[in-house]
Design a protein around this motif. Structure first.
Motif, short mmCIF file in Angstrom:
data_model
loop_
_atom_site.label_atom_id
_atom_site.label_comp_id
_atom_site.label_asym_id
_atom_site.label_seq_id
_atom_site.Cartn_x
_atom_site.Cartn_y
_atom_site.Cartn_z
N PRO A 153 0.81 -1.23 0.00
CA PRO A 153 0.00 0.00 0.00
C PRO A 153 0.84 1.27 0.00
O PRO A 153 0.49 2.25 -0.65
N ASP A 154 1.95 1.28 0.71
CA ASP A 154 2.78 2.48 0.76
C ASP A 154 3.42 2.77 -0.60
O ASP A 154 3.46 3.90 -1.05
N ALA B 115 0.69 3.92 -3.16
CA ALA B 115 0.27 5.30 -2.90
C ALA B 115 1.33 6.28 -3.39
O ALA B 115 1.00 7.34 -3.92
N GLN C 275 1.43 6.33 -7.25
CA GLN C 275 0.12 6.69 -7.78
C GLN C 275 -0.23 5.85 -9.00
O GLN C 275 -0.68 6.34 -10.02
N ARG D 262 -7.90 -0.07 6.64
CA ARG D 262 -7.30 1.19 6.19
C ARG D 262 -6.20 0.93 5.16
O ARG D 262 -6.07 1.67 4.17
N LEU D 263 -5.38 -0.09 5.40
CA LEU D 263 -4.33 -0.45 4.42
C LEU D 263 -4.95 -0.81 3.08
O LEU D 263 -4.44 -0.41 2.03
N LYS E 290 -6.13 2.32 1.35
CA LYS E 290 -4.97 3.07 0.88
C LYS E 290 -4.42 2.48 -0.42
O LYS E 290 -3.92 3.20 -1.28
#
Length: 78
Positions: A24-25, A28, A31, A58-59, A62
């Motif tokens: 996820p990081d 994000a 993009q 939430r992950l 995201k």
């Protein structure tokens, strides 16, 4: 089953890691254009193992993964 024991958060995180093979990081930050990504979770709603399902949700959000959650069970104690 005589004894329940659901790890809802762990299941979501495992799916993100193995099925979608995404971080996820990283997604994000880059993009990346998200594909349609869904997890269908069928549960009685109990997370007996403190696996932090809200954090896992939430992950997923995201990372652009939609959670479709179906609750099953009854309110009868017996």
């Amino acid at each position: 089953a005589p004894k329940g024991g659901t790890n809802i958060g762990d299941a979501i995180r495992k799916t993100l890691d193995t099925v979608f093979a995404i971080d996820p990081d990283v997604d994000a930050l880059t993009q990346a254009v998200p594909r349609d990504r869904d997890i269908i979770l069928i549960t009685d709603g109990e997370d007996n193992q403190d696996s932090f399902p809200v954090d896992a949700a939430r992950l997923a959000g995201k990372a652009g993964v939609r959670l479709i959650i179906l609750g099953v069970g009854s309110d009868i104690q017996g």
